[in-house]
Design a protein around this motif. Structure first.
Motif, mmCIF file in Angstrom:
data_model
loop_
_atom_site.group_PDB
_atom_site.id
_atom_site.type_symbol
_atom_site.label_atom_id
_atom_site.label_comp_id
_atom_site.label_asym_id
_atom_site.label_seq_id
_atom_site.Cartn_x
_atom_site.Cartn_y
_atom_site.Cartn_z
ATOM 1 N N GLY A 1 -46.426 -6.695 143.228
ATOM 2 C CA GLY A 1 -46.187 -5.710 144.277
ATOM 3 C C GLY A 1 -47.461 -5.032 144.733
ATOM 4 N N LEU A 2 -47.315 -4.192 145.754
ATOM 5 C CA LEU A 2 -48.483 -3.569 146.347
ATOM 6 C C LEU A 2 -48.938 -2.340 145.599
ATOM 7 C CD1 LEU A 2 -47.479 -3.820 150.121
ATOM 8 C CD2 LEU A 2 -49.024 -5.318 148.834
ATOM 9 N N ASP A 3 -48.029 -1.636 144.941
ATOM 10 C CA ASP A 3 -48.365 -0.398 144.243
ATOM 11 C C ASP A 3 -48.460 -0.675 142.752
ATOM 12 O OD1 ASP A 3 -48.734 2.082 143.231
ATOM 13 O OD2 ASP A 3 -46.877 2.949 144.010
ATOM 14 N N PRO A 4 -49.698 -0.783 142.192
ATOM 15 C CA PRO A 4 -49.831 -1.136 140.782
ATOM 16 C C PRO A 4 -49.211 -0.116 139.858
ATOM 17 C CG PRO A 4 -51.930 -0.379 141.670
ATOM 18 C CD PRO A 4 -50.996 -0.540 142.825
ATOM 19 N N CYS A 5 -49.041 1.115 140.302
ATOM 20 C CA CYS A 5 -48.475 2.150 139.430
ATOM 21 C C CYS A 5 -46.983 1.943 139.189
ATOM 22 C CB CYS A 5 -48.735 3.539 140.021
ATOM 23 S SG CYS A 5 -50.485 3.993 140.028
ATOM 24 N N THR A 6 -46.335 1.106 139.995
ATOM 25 C CA THR A 6 -44.903 0.866 139.803
ATOM 26 C C THR A 6 -44.645 -0.500 139.175
ATOM 27 O OG1 THR A 6 -44.650 -0.078 142.020
ATOM 28 C CG2 THR A 6 -44.345 2.302 141.784
ATOM 29 N N GLN A 7 -45.688 -1.125 138.665
ATOM 30 C CA GLN A 7 -45.541 -2.447 138.084
ATOM 31 C C GLN A 7 -44.606 -2.417 136.880
ATOM 32 O OE1 GLN A 7 -49.370 -3.981 137.085
ATOM 33 N NE2 GLN A 7 -50.041 -4.195 139.184
ATOM 34 N N ASP A 8 -43.794 -3.448 136.782
ATOM 35 C CA ASP A 8 -42.958 -3.673 135.617
ATOM 36 C C ASP A 8 -43.182 -5.101 135.148
ATOM 37 O OD1 ASP A 8 -41.582 -1.219 135.235
ATOM 38 O OD2 ASP A 8 -40.338 -1.671 136.988
ATOM 39 N N PRO A 9 -42.932 -5.376 133.870
ATOM 40 C CA PRO A 9 -42.988 -6.755 133.399
ATOM 41 C C PRO A 9 -41.947 -7.613 134.112
ATOM 42 C CG PRO A 9 -43.093 -5.229 131.550
ATOM 43 C CD PRO A 9 -42.739 -4.411 132.772
ATOM 44 N N GLN A 10 -42.152 -8.918 134.080
ATOM 45 C CA GLN A 10 -41.228 -9.878 134.647
ATOM 46 C C GLN A 10 -40.930 -10.942 133.602
ATOM 47 O OE1 GLN A 10 -42.242 -10.685 139.121
ATOM 48 N NE2 GLN A 10 -44.163 -10.732 138.014
ATOM 49 N N ALA A 11 -39.713 -11.430 133.563
ATOM 50 C CA ALA A 11 -39.321 -12.454 132.592
ATOM 51 C C ALA A 11 -38.972 -13.754 133.302
ATOM 52 C CB ALA A 11 -38.125 -11.972 131.773
ATOM 53 N N VAL A 12 -39.377 -14.873 132.700
ATOM 54 C CA VAL A 12 -39.011 -16.187 133.211
ATOM 55 C C VAL A 12 -38.594 -17.052 132.025
ATOM 56 C CG1 VAL A 12 -41.392 -17.062 133.104
ATOM 57 C CG2 VAL A 12 -39.739 -18.114 134.668
ATOM 58 N N GLN A 13 -37.547 -17.852 132.203
ATOM 59 C CA GLN A 13 -37.004 -18.683 131.125
ATOM 60 C C GLN A 13 -37.058 -20.161 131.494
ATOM 61 O OE1 GLN A 13 -33.072 -17.343 130.039
ATOM 62 N NE2 GLN A 13 -33.635 -15.187 130.227
ATOM 63 N N PHE A 14 -37.275 -20.997 130.470
ATOM 64 C CA PHE A 14 -37.285 -22.447 130.675
ATOM 65 C C PHE A 14 -37.129 -23.123 129.321
ATOM 66 C CE2 PHE A 14 -41.550 -21.117 129.775
ATOM 67 C CZ PHE A 14 -42.153 -22.150 129.079
ATOM 68 N N LEU B 1 -38.343 -26.007 126.531
ATOM 69 C CA LEU B 1 -39.496 -26.781 126.078
ATOM 70 C C LEU B 1 -39.200 -27.317 124.686
ATOM 71 C CD1 LEU B 1 -42.422 -27.742 126.518
ATOM 72 C CD2 LEU B 1 -43.191 -25.597 125.446
ATOM 73 N N ASP B 2 -39.191 -28.616 124.562
ATOM 74 C CA ASP B 2 -38.945 -29.274 123.266
ATOM 75 C C ASP B 2 -37.638 -28.795 122.626
ATOM 76 O OD1 ASP B 2 -41.397 -30.397 123.752
ATOM 77 O OD2 ASP B 2 -42.486 -29.107 122.349
ATOM 78 N N GLY B 3 -36.630 -28.572 123.439
ATOM 79 C CA GLY B 3 -35.345 -28.132 122.909
ATOM 80 C C GLY B 3 -35.252 -26.652 122.617
ATOM 81 N N HIS B 4 -36.292 -25.900 122.898
ATOM 82 C CA HIS B 4 -36.303 -24.453 122.687
ATOM 83 C C HIS B 4 -36.122 -23.731 124.020
ATOM 84 C CE1 HIS B 4 -37.662 -24.548 118.480
ATOM 85 N NE2 HIS B 4 -38.398 -25.580 118.842
ATOM 86 N N ASN B 5 -35.340 -22.680 124.020
ATOM 87 C CA ASN B 5 -35.207 -21.819 125.183
ATOM 88 C C ASN B 5 -36.336 -20.802 125.126
ATOM 89 O OD1 ASN B 5 -34.229 -20.623 127.461
ATOM 90 N ND2 ASN B 5 -32.630 -19.458 126.420
ATOM 91 N N ILE B 6 -37.301 -20.935 126.025
ATOM 92 C CA ILE B 6 -38.507 -20.101 126.020
ATOM 93 C C ILE B 6 -38.363 -18.982 127.035
ATOM 94 C CG2 ILE B 6 -41.012 -20.068 126.238
ATOM 95 C CD1 ILE B 6 -40.055 -21.963 124.065
ATOM 96 N N THR B 7 -38.702 -17.770 126.641
ATOM 97 C CA THR B 7 -38.801 -16.652 127.579
ATOM 98 C C THR B 7 -40.226 -16.121 127.546
ATOM 99 O OG1 THR B 7 -36.492 -15.997 127.288
ATOM 100 C CG2 THR B 7 -37.979 -14.355 128.210
ATOM 101 N N LEU B 8 -40.881 -16.155 128.701
ATOM 102 C CA LEU B 8 -42.221 -15.585 128.844
ATOM 103 C C LEU B 8 -42.110 -14.243 129.561
ATOM 104 C CD1 LEU B 8 -44.348 -18.678 130.005
ATOM 105 C CD2 LEU B 8 -44.034 -17.804 127.677
ATOM 106 N N ILE B 9 -42.764 -13.227 129.015
ATOM 107 C CA ILE B 9 -42.787 -11.903 129.642
ATOM 108 C C ILE B 9 -44.167 -11.696 130.259
ATOM 109 C CG2 ILE B 9 -42.431 -9.441 129.320
ATOM 110 C CD1 ILE B 9 -39.976 -11.118 128.680
ATOM 111 N N ASP B 10 -44.208 -11.694 131.568
ATOM 112 C CA ASP B 10 -45.443 -11.456 132.320
ATOM 113 C C ASP B 10 -45.599 -9.950 132.513
ATOM 114 O OD1 ASP B 10 -47.643 -11.691 134.020
ATOM 115 O OD2 ASP B 10 -46.379 -11.963 135.787
ATOM 116 N N THR B 11 -46.731 -9.396 132.145
ATOM 117 C CA THR B 11 -46.908 -7.937 132.115
ATOM 118 C C THR B 11 -47.947 -7.462 133.124
ATOM 119 O OG1 THR B 11 -48.623 -8.044 130.401
ATOM 120 C CG2 THR B 11 -46.324 -7.928 129.660
ATOM 121 N N PRO B 12 -47.913 -6.172 133.485
ATOM 122 C CA PRO B 12 -48.923 -5.609 134.385
ATOM 123 C C PRO B 12 -50.326 -5.764 133.802
ATOM 124 C CG PRO B 12 -47.095 -4.093 134.103
ATOM 125 C CD PRO B 12 -46.904 -5.173 133.089
#
Length: 297
Positions: free
Chosen positions: A38-51, A53-64
């Motif tokens: 987003g445009l305002d870094p002060c309102t940043q929140d982490p984001q999660a994405v799932q996929f 890999l090798d039979g595992h359900n992976i969740t990556l948390i992307d952070t500010p």
């Protein structure tokens, strides 16, 4: 937001702004997380994405990113922990690992980076260092040979303690195979059993969070930084131009006064902010410890 489902592997990605955290998450997952949050870094929140890999359900948390807004590192770490707890990740799935992305394009090691690494060390403790993967990025921007010697020195400066206690250093070449290899290293560590953080151990035996290693270390950092700013203020006062230059008709004199006064005001604001943060540190650390003690177990 809907509550997350149970996850096999949960990984948090941290690093300075521009290190490539969102790009890494999208590359590994095939997702389309918003780069920049987003445009305002002060309102940043982490984001999660799932996929999968090798039979595992992976969740990556992307952070500010660090170094990109008005918050200090303590507040950013607290925000990450608060978000993980709020979204239910701490309840449904403990954290399996931390990926620290670091661009080699950062040609020098600043005090903030050293303090940030020390803060993470105090949060995790040596028993959890083996869950840390230090991942270097931006190698394609330069010839490897030109940076190898400098980089070896820098990595020793920052991560010697991490790496001597189980953390690994992996070069990311900006391909999906490379990203998956980094995640697989965390999967292997997770299969060896859970890691208990230093925070969790200390909080079970100490009543006050200020008595924990991270609490004591943070207080010392604030006090050292306040002392440093006070010394700079003292030296700056000695360079004060004559008062008459404030309203001088001579442009050079008036400009020199303005520059001195502007720098002085900046130093005073920095000192005031640090003093305020030191006063409120107990409250912030209390929340920080509470969140991070619950997400790594």
């Amino acid at each position: 937001m809907t509550q997350p489902v149970s996850h096999d592997i949960l990984v948090v990605i941290i690093g300075v702004t521009g290190a490539g955290k969102t790009t890494f998450a999208n590359l590994a997952s095939g997702g389309n997380l918003l780069v920049g949050h987003g445009l305002d870094p002060c309102t940043q929140d982490p984001q999660a994405v799932q996929f999968m890999l090798d039979g595992h359900n992976i969740t990556l948390i992307d952070t500010p990113g660090f170094d990109d807004d008005g918050r200090n590192d303590l507040e950013i770490f607290e925000g990450i922990g608060r978000w993980l707890v709020k979204q239910g990740f701490a309840k449904n799935q403990p954290l399996d690992g931390v990926i620290i992305l670091h661009p080699i394009t950062h040609s020098s090691i600043g005090n903030m980076e050293k303090k940030r690494t020390r803060l993470l060390e105090k949060i995790l403790g040596q028993d959890a260092y083996k869950r840390v993967v230090i991942t270097t990025t931006m190698w394609t921007a330069f010839r490897q040979g030109a940076f190898q010697n400098t980089w070896t020195t820098r990595q020793d400066q920052i991560w010697r303690n991490f790496m001597s206690n189980g953390a690994v250093l992996i070069k990311h070449d900006n391909t999906r195979d490379s990203a998956h290899g980094i995640i697989r290293s965390i999967i292997l560590k997770s299969e060896a059993g859970r890691a208990r953080t230093l925070l969790q151990t200390e909080l079970t035996s100490k009543k006050r969070f200020t008595e924990t290693t991270v609490g004591e270390d943070l207080k010392r950092c604030f006090e050292e930084e306040i002392e440093h700013i006070e010394e700079k203020l003292l030296k700056h006062r000695l360079k004060r131009p004559p008062d008459a230059w404030r309203k001088s008709t001579n442009f050079a004199e008036k400009w020199e006064w303005w520059e001195w006064e502007s720098a002085y005001q900046d130093l005073e604001k920095s000192l005031e902010l640090l003093q305020m943060q030191l006063k409120t540190m107990n409250r912030v650390i209390s929340r920080l410890l509470g969140f991070w003690a619950r997400i790594f177990r």
